[in-house]
Scaffold this motif. Structure first.
Motif, PDB file in Angstrom:
ATOM      1  N   ALA A 155       0.841  -1.232   0.050  1.00 12.96           N
ATOM      2  CA  ALA A 155       0.090   0.114   0.079  1.00 12.96           C
ATOM      3  C   ALA A 155       0.948   1.276   0.096  1.00 12.96           C
ATOM      4  CB  ALA A 155      -0.924   0.055   1.062  1.00 12.96           C
ATOM      5  N   PHE A 156       1.618   1.537  -1.077  1.00 13.01           N
ATOM      6  CA  PHE A 156       2.457   2.598  -1.294  1.00 13.01           C
ATOM      7  C   PHE A 156       2.413   3.127  -2.741  1.00 13.01           C
ATOM      8  CE2 PHE A 156       6.249   4.927  -2.396  1.00 13.01           C
ATOM      9  CZ  PHE A 156       6.160   6.087  -1.833  1.00 13.01           C
ATOM     10  N   VAL A 157       1.987   4.450  -2.990  1.00 16.89           N
ATOM     11  CA  VAL A 157       2.128   4.962  -4.362  1.00 16.89           C
ATOM     12  C   VAL A 157       3.182   6.193  -4.043  1.00 16.89           C
ATOM     13  CG1 VAL A 157       0.704   6.531  -5.967  1.00 16.89           C
ATOM     14  CG2 VAL A 157      -0.143   4.568  -4.847  1.00 16.89           C
ATOM     15  N   LEU A 158       3.910   6.130  -5.056  1.00 18.58           N
ATOM     16  CA  LEU A 158       4.966   7.039  -5.103  1.00 18.58           C
ATOM     17  C   LEU A 158       4.450   8.625  -5.380  1.00 18.58           C
ATOM     18  CD1 LEU A 158       7.819   8.607  -4.949  1.00 18.58           C
ATOM     19  CD2 LEU A 158       8.300   7.337  -6.789  1.00 18.58           C
ATOM     20  N   ASN A 159       4.317   9.584  -4.625  1.00 23.93           N
ATOM     21  CA  ASN A 159       3.677  11.037  -5.144  1.00 23.93           C
ATOM     22  C   ASN A 159       4.744  11.907  -5.461  1.00 23.93           C
ATOM     23  OD1 ASN A 159       2.233  13.145  -5.372  1.00 23.93           O
ATOM     24  ND2 ASN A 159       0.322  12.253  -4.192  1.00 23.93           N
ATOM     25  N   ASN A 160       5.028  11.816  -6.723  1.00 22.38           N
ATOM     26  CA  ASN A 160       5.912  12.790  -7.416  1.00 22.38           C
ATOM     27  C   ASN A 160       5.424  14.243  -7.526  1.00 22.38           C
ATOM     28  OD1 ASN A 160       4.700  11.832  -9.590  1.00 22.38           O
ATOM     29  ND2 ASN A 160       6.523  12.162 -10.850  1.00 22.38           N
ATOM     30  N   CYS A 161       4.381  14.518  -7.459  1.00 21.66           N
ATOM     31  CA  CYS A 161       3.469  15.773  -7.709  1.00 21.66           C
ATOM     32  C   CYS A 161       4.009  16.211  -8.946  1.00 21.66           C
ATOM     33  CB  CYS A 161       3.986  16.915  -6.279  1.00 21.66           C
ATOM     34  SG  CYS A 161       2.973  18.188  -6.619  1.00 21.66           S
ATOM     35  N   GLU A 162       3.654  15.679 -10.000  1.00 19.38           N
ATOM     36  CA  GLU A 162       4.160  15.963 -11.373  1.00 19.38           C
ATOM     37  C   GLU A 162       3.233  17.060 -12.014  1.00 19.38           C
ATOM     38  OE1 GLU A 162       5.838  13.549 -15.137  1.00 19.38           O
ATOM     39  OE2 GLU A 162       4.413  12.610 -13.700  1.00 19.38           O
ATOM     40  N   THR A 163       3.923  18.171 -12.280  1.00 24.29           N
ATOM     41  CA  THR A 163       3.274  19.429 -12.757  1.00 24.29           C
ATOM     42  C   THR A 163       3.471  19.527 -14.265  1.00 24.29           C
ATOM     43  OG1 THR A 163       4.942  20.956 -12.136  1.00 24.29           O
ATOM     44  CG2 THR A 163       3.548  20.492 -10.503  1.00 24.29           C
ATOM     45  N   ASP A 164       2.930  20.479 -14.989  1.00 24.83           N
ATOM     46  CA  ASP A 164       2.906  20.988 -16.368  1.00 24.83           C
ATOM     47  C   ASP A 164       4.154  21.722 -16.346  1.00 24.83           C
ATOM     48  OD1 ASP A 164       0.522  19.610 -17.046  1.00 24.83           O
ATOM     49  OD2 ASP A 164      -0.659  21.409 -16.858  1.00 24.83           O
ATOM     50  N   ILE A 165       4.794  22.214 -15.215  1.00 24.67           N
ATOM     51  CA  ILE A 165       5.879  22.858 -15.502  1.00 24.67           C
ATOM     52  C   ILE A 165       7.041  21.905 -15.800  1.00 24.67           C
ATOM     53  CG2 ILE A 165       7.604  24.423 -14.146  1.00 24.67           C
ATOM     54  CD1 ILE A 165       5.071  25.754 -14.896  1.00 24.67           C
ATOM     55  N   ARG A 166       6.843  20.673 -15.289  1.00 31.30           N
ATOM     56  CA  ARG A 166       7.903  19.902 -15.566  1.00 31.30           C
ATOM     57  C   ARG A 166       9.186  20.241 -14.791  1.00 31.30           C
ATOM     58  NH1 ARG A 166       4.138  17.269 -16.633  1.00 31.30           N
ATOM     59  NH2 ARG A 166       3.567  16.411 -18.772  1.00 31.30           N
TER      60      ARG A 166
ATOM     61  N   PRO B 288      12.821  17.691 -10.126  1.00 26.87           N
ATOM     62  CA  PRO B 288      12.786  16.474  -9.294  1.00 26.87           C
ATOM     63  C   PRO B 288      11.610  15.766  -9.398  1.00 26.87           C
ATOM     64  CG  PRO B 288      13.366  18.830  -8.238  1.00 26.87           C
ATOM     65  CD  PRO B 288      12.939  18.885  -9.556  1.00 26.87           C
ATOM     66  N   GLU B 289      10.503  15.918 -10.060  1.00 28.67           N
ATOM     67  CA  GLU B 289       9.535  15.154 -10.314  1.00 28.67           C
ATOM     68  C   GLU B 289       9.679  13.979 -10.938  1.00 28.67           C
ATOM     69  OE1 GLU B 289       6.780  19.135 -11.163  1.00 28.67           O
ATOM     70  OE2 GLU B 289       6.849  17.771 -12.715  1.00 28.67           O
ATOM     71  N   THR B 290      10.835  13.900 -11.766  1.00 28.80           N
ATOM     72  CA  THR B 290      11.162  12.661 -12.547  1.00 28.80           C
ATOM     73  C   THR B 290      12.111  11.868 -11.857  1.00 28.80           C
ATOM     74  OG1 THR B 290      11.490  11.658 -14.838  1.00 28.80           O
ATOM     75  CG2 THR B 290      12.754  13.718 -14.121  1.00 28.80           C
ATOM     76  N   MET B 291      12.682  12.120 -10.854  1.00 23.22           N
ATOM     77  CA  MET B 291      14.118  11.728 -10.281  1.00 23.22           C
ATOM     78  C   MET B 291      13.534  10.917  -8.882  1.00 23.22           C
ATOM     79  SD  MET B 291      16.015  11.610 -12.441  1.00 23.22           S
ATOM     80  CE  MET B 291      16.581  12.700 -13.856  1.00 23.22           C
ATOM     81  N   ALA B 292      12.255  10.979  -8.536  1.00 24.80           N
ATOM     82  CA  ALA B 292      12.014  10.436  -6.971  1.00 24.80           C
ATOM     83  C   ALA B 292      12.018   9.073  -6.972  1.00 24.80           C
ATOM     84  CB  ALA B 292      10.581  10.918  -6.669  1.00 24.80           C
ATOM     85  N   GLY B 293      12.086   8.467  -5.736  1.00 23.65           N
ATOM     86  CA  GLY B 293      11.604   6.964  -5.627  1.00 23.65           C
ATOM     87  C   GLY B 293      12.704   6.159  -5.015  1.00 23.65           C
ATOM     88  N   GLY B 294      13.587   6.624  -4.057  1.00 23.47           N
ATOM     89  CA  GLY B 294      14.515   5.772  -3.318  1.00 23.47           C
ATOM     90  C   GLY B 294      13.811   4.541  -2.587  1.00 23.47           C
ATOM     91  N   VAL B 295      14.196   3.406  -2.472  1.00 24.14           N
ATOM     92  CA  VAL B 295      13.658   2.312  -1.601  1.00 24.14           C
ATOM     93  C   VAL B 295      14.856   1.788  -0.622  1.00 24.14           C
ATOM     94  CG1 VAL B 295      12.560   0.055  -1.623  1.00 24.14           C
ATOM     95  CG2 VAL B 295      12.105   1.840  -3.643  1.00 24.14           C
ATOM     96  N   ALA B 296      14.452   1.111   0.499  1.00 22.46           N
ATOM     97  CA  ALA B 296      15.346   0.692   1.190  1.00 22.46           C
ATOM     98  C   ALA B 296      14.556  -0.862   1.949  1.00 22.46           C
ATOM     99  CB  ALA B 296      15.711   1.543   2.435  1.00 22.46           C
ATOM    100  N   VAL B 297      15.555  -1.638   1.927  1.00 22.02           N
ATOM    101  CA  VAL B 297      15.028  -2.961   2.544  1.00 22.02           C
ATOM    102  C   VAL B 297      16.030  -3.303   3.636  1.00 22.02           C
ATOM    103  CG1 VAL B 297      14.994  -5.515   2.276  1.00 22.02           C
ATOM    104  CG2 VAL B 297      13.775  -4.083   0.657  1.00 22.02           C
ATOM    105  N   PHE B 298      15.612  -3.111   5.078  1.00 21.44           N
ATOM    106  CA  PHE B 298      16.536  -3.412   6.282  1.00 21.44           C
ATOM    107  C   PHE B 298      15.460  -3.914   7.351  1.00 21.44           C
ATOM    108  CE2 PHE B 298      14.416   0.511   6.879  1.00 21.44           C
ATOM    109  CZ  PHE B 298      14.674   1.061   8.227  1.00 21.44           C
ATOM    110  N   ASP B 299      16.159  -4.402   8.414  1.00 24.11           N
ATOM    111  CA  ASP B 299      15.702  -4.872   9.569  1.00 24.11           C
ATOM    112  C   ASP B 299      15.481  -3.700  10.757  1.00 24.11           C
ATOM    113  OD1 ASP B 299      14.441  -6.230  11.574  1.00 24.11           O
ATOM    114  OD2 ASP B 299      16.029  -7.884  11.694  1.00 24.11           O
TER     115      ASP B 299
END
Length: 595
Positions: free
Chosen positions: A66-77, A80-91
């Motif tokens: 249940a996660f959606v990456l919200n990059n807030c894409e605008t018409d200005i472009r 940063p909008e197209t470079m979001a999205g880091g993920v981590a897997v850790f305990d």
């Protein structure tokens, strides 16, 4: 808002609800080696190719989270909008199960998380096939436009901490050991602005011990100079599109030395890092020349890559050009995205792979062991196979446990969806299977990735989420649901995971070199949490062993210089190995482990 009109082609081709996964409960056995817990789990589920009637060697099945990456894409472009999205897997809570953390965007252009839809998210692995969102309890929602994440136990207290890199703001979160985190950015000294370059945009970082003093240091990868009030205007068919990086200034990466007590000192200038401004997108580390010091490879966007050679005593020299990794074989500047830095051909020398956009291919550099690399992109078939692809996050891991590391790539274009008619913007993920002869085969639909719509995938992280001995994937995608890919590859290949605990060395054992010898295989890897794009994978070090059910010899060279040997180690388990208190005790530790 002031803009700069760019009458040029936009960036494109260089030439023109809760996680409802059903995890199969694996049998778990506990044993001890020097007081360390060992987890064993086995599972094998066959899947069959539809066209060839034979088992697919690597296969994944999708599960939602249940996660959606919200990059807030605008018409200005905004860039940063197209470079979001880091993920981590850790305990995060030391319960033996890998949890998942996602970075998230913010409102543009204020760069503020004005709504819960922009929160970063931490999901606790319940161990029964479900994940629970514990973001609020943990205190990890964040405040700005976050891009990348790096996992490391910087204070050696046995709990993994998080560095979260973002646009004009980054944060260090100390793990309190009770399921909560505290923002200690200011106390740590990581909030200082850059007097020359202004606010920096970090796409993540690399935890490593640059001076082998037992304390983790932090290398921060910075992208380009960006001002929301000066966003260039790049038009395609009369509509704004994301601009080529040449319209933005380069910025330097940063290096901070840690004291192990929570304080960091900026040594970017004295180390030699600062005098090389770039547009960093991915960073990975390995000791490429075997001198005992960790080196850093950085991909740059439409600039030459960097290879920072660690000279010891906190000094680095940039040698990418002379080492043969500054450019692909054709000498072009390409859109370097994420990277990984591991031995892929089992010769004992860490190799480099990074990914780029369509027609730029996914270069592979083979470490010769002589201080330089050969471009193996063509003979490995990666050049041909990846040419139509755009990639963001490559990961070098053995996904079928055959003893040879494969390459997973999260795929997608940098462009907006308005460009879908011109280019393939949404793309499926791909795994390149290592054929053990220097070449690879590309598996996309065959690997199960076509069961989900093609998307603009970004970050990725790797780890065994369900304890079955096969490595799973977590992938983000712009404005789309994240993806969990459970590895259900067929076959009964054996495996071994090593969870290192440093005593003299840093607690995570980051930088430790590992050699595993079994009847049919000799393999090498090292401890690192940095791989892919803006992401971090902090599970145990994984080895696939094929038909071999025992490792005859495991050799570990710790950052402290201690060398530890374990003999006759049974496989199909997670083995915790503690660094001997003194180098001379390594032999006795090995004898104890071999019983």
């Amino acid at each position: 808002m002031a803009t700069r009109r760019a009458e040029t082609m936009p960036r494109g081709k260089p030439s023109g609800p809760r996680f409802h996964a059903h995890f199969v409960k694996a049998a778990r056995t506990a044993s001890t080696i020097g007081g360390a817990a060992v987890l064993a789990a086995l599972l094998s589920v066959p899947f069959w190719g539809q066209s060839r009637g034979q088992a697919v060697p690597i296969h994944f099945s999708y599960r939602p989270i249940a996660f959606v990456l919200n990059n807030c894409e605008t018409d200005i472009r905004y860039a940063p909008e197209t470079m979001a999205g880091g993920v981590a897997v850790f305990d995060h809570n030391n319960d033996g199960r890998l949890d998942v953390f996602f970075t998230n965007g913010a409102e543009m252009p204020p760069l503020k998380k004005t709504s819960a839809k922009y929160w970063n998210r931490l999901f606790r692995n319940n161990g029964d096939g479900t994940f629970t969102d514990v973001t609020e309890i943990a205190g990890l929602a964040g405040s700005g436009y976050d891009t990348g994440v790096a996992v490391g136990d910087y204070n050696n207290d046995g709990y993994e901490d998080l560095f979260v890199g973002g646009v004009h703001h980054s944060a260090l979160y100390r793990n309190n050991g009770d399921g909560t985190f505290t923002d200690v950015t200011a106390q740590a000294g990581l909030d200082k602005p850059d007097a020359e370059y202004g606010p920096l945009w970090s796409v993540g970082g690399v935890w490593l011990d640059v001076d082998n003093d037992g304390n983790l240091d932090l290398f921060v990868t910075n992208y380009l100079g960006w001002d929301p009030n000066k966003e260039p205007s790049c038009l395609y068919d009369g509509k704004r599109e994301y601009c080529h990086p040449k319209y933005y200034k380069s910025t330097p990466d940063r290096l901070y030395l840690g004291d192990g007590k929570g304080k960091f000192t900026d040594v970017s200038a004295s180390s030699g890092i600062r005098k090389h401004p770039g547009k960093g997108m991915g960073a990975a580390m390995a000791d490429f020349d075997g001198d005992g010091w960790m080196d850093i490879f950085v991909t740059n966007d439409k600039l030459a890559n960097f290879l920072f050679h660690n000279l010891g005593r906190g000094r680095f020299r940039e040698i990418a050009l002379e080492a043969g990794v500054a450019y692909p074989g054709d000498g072009r500047e390409v859109s370097g995205m994420g990277s990984d830095f591991r031995d892929i051909d089992n010769d004992g020398y860490p190799d480099i792979v990074f990914v780029a956009l369509p027609d730029e291919t996914f270069p592979l550099y083979r470490n010769t062991g002589k201080g330089y690399f050969d471009d193996a992109s063509t003979r490995s078939q990666l050049n041909r196979l990846s040419r139509p692809m755009g990639g963001y996050s490559p990961e070098i891991y053995d996904f079928d446990n055959d003893g040879w590391k494969d390459i997973f790539v999260s795929r997608g274009h940098v462009e907006s969806l308005n460009m879908e008619g011109r280019d393939q913007v949404n793309q499926p993920n791909t795994v390149f299977r290592n054929l053990a002869n220097g070449t690879f085969s590309a598996l996309t639909g065959e690997a199960g990735f076509a069961t989900q719509p093609a998307r603009r995938h970004r970050g990725s992280a790797v780890g065994d989420l369900d304890g079955d001995g096969r490595l799973d994937l977590v992938v983000s995608a712009l404005a789309e649901p994240a993806e969990i890919w459970l590895n259900d590859s067929p076959g009964k290949n054996h495996w071994l995971e090593l969870k290192l605990v440093g005593t003299t060395s840093n607690r995570d054992g980051i930088g430790a070199a590992i050699k595993v010898t079994s009847k049919h295989h000799v393999q090498y890897n090292h401890v690192t949490t940095a791989a892919g794009y803006a992401s971090s994978s902090a599970g145990p070090v994984h080895f696939g062993l094929g038909a071999d059910d025992m490792a005859g010899l495991i050799e570990i060279r710790w950052p402290s210089g201690a060398v530890q040997r374990l003999t006759g180690v049974k496989c199909d388990r997670v083995l915790e190995v503690r660094e001997p208190a003194h180098p001379e005790t390594a032999a006795s530790a090995a004898g104890k482990a071999s019983k």
